[in-house]
Motif scaffolding. Structure first.
Motif, mmCIF file in Angstrom:
data_model
loop_
_atom_site.group_PDB
_atom_site.id
_atom_site.type_symbol
_atom_site.label_atom_id
_atom_site.label_comp_id
_atom_site.label_asym_id
_atom_site.label_seq_id
_atom_site.Cartn_x
_atom_site.Cartn_y
_atom_site.Cartn_z
ATOM 1 N N UNK A 146 29.859 16.853 32.947
ATOM 2 C CA UNK A 146 29.778 17.719 34.120
ATOM 3 C C UNK A 146 28.316 17.998 34.431
ATOM 4 N N UNK A 147 27.969 17.961 35.705
ATOM 5 C CA UNK A 147 26.609 18.278 36.146
ATOM 6 C C UNK A 147 26.473 19.795 36.209
ATOM 7 N N UNK A 148 25.416 20.323 35.612
ATOM 8 C CA UNK A 148 25.180 21.766 35.643
ATOM 9 C C UNK A 148 24.134 22.097 36.702
ATOM 10 N N UNK A 149 24.486 23.005 37.570
ATOM 11 C CA UNK A 149 23.545 23.553 38.537
ATOM 12 C C UNK A 149 23.255 24.977 38.079
ATOM 13 N N UNK A 150 22.007 25.222 37.699
ATOM 14 C CA UNK A 150 21.624 26.526 37.175
ATOM 15 C C UNK A 150 20.923 27.311 38.282
ATOM 16 N N UNK A 151 21.486 28.477 38.584
ATOM 17 C CA UNK A 151 20.893 29.340 39.598
ATOM 18 C C UNK A 151 20.237 30.529 38.920
ATOM 19 N N UNK A 152 19.144 30.998 39.521
ATOM 20 C CA UNK A 152 18.458 32.173 38.988
ATOM 21 C C UNK A 152 19.338 33.406 39.153
#
Length: 176
Positions: free
Chosen positions: A166-172
């Motif tokens: 799974x691709x992780x998109x990390x948001x602040x």
């Protein structure tokens, strides 16, 4: 004479019924197929109670815990390994976060076919735990946030394995 005829007729009927009634019947053909080897396929991968399919992007917020759940095809003993891939790396011992023994009442972290861990990305590290018990962590460089992949690899006792990425998109976290 009637008794003799009746006895012959009764005997004939018994013999015919024992032979299938005298009709020309073929024995049914039975096709015995070799047993199908069942692989090990992880099902219902969920992040924070939402189903995701392999390759999908999962958005997480830095500093906020998220839950990862899975279902094994069996409640027999199996192993789950969690990895953090950076820049497209495949899973290896170098990027392993945790390894869990599952599928038996004696394994406390995932005693049946369903398992779960809580993870958090914070301070350039992905850490996973079960309750208050840490099961592992993996560090990464801040500039690699766009290429993070979360990999779940499950294997049964016969070394049949399934890998989901799974691709992780990390948001602040804007709540600080």
């Amino acid at each position: 004479m009637k008794h003799l005829l009746l006895t012959i007729l009764t005997t004939t009927l018994i013999v015919l019924s024992a032979c299938g009634g005298g009709a020309d019947k073929k024995a049914p053909e039975i096709n015995i197929l070799p047993p199908v080897e069942e692989g090990f396929t992880l099902q219902n991968i969920r992040f924070d109670s939402r189903d995701y399919y392999e390759g999908e992007q999962v958005t997480v917020i830095e500093g906020i815990r998220f839950e990862v759940q899975w279902i094994s095809p069996t409640s027999a003993a199996y192993r789950i390994d969690l990895y953090l891939s950076i820049n497209g790396d495949v899973y290896s011992d170098d990027n392993k976060i945790a390894g869990l023994k599952c599928g038996s009442a004696s394994f406390s972290l995932c005693p049946n076919a369903t398992g779960e861990v809580q993870c958090v990305i914070d301070d350039n590290s992905l850490s996973c735990s079960f309750g208050n018990k840490s099961v592992g962590s993996e560090s990464f460089q801040d500039n690699d946030l766009s290429s993070l992949r979360f990999i779940i690899r499950g294997c049964d006792a016969l070394s049949n394995c399934d890998v989901k990425t799974f691709n992780l998109s990390v948001q602040n976290n804007t709540g600080n």
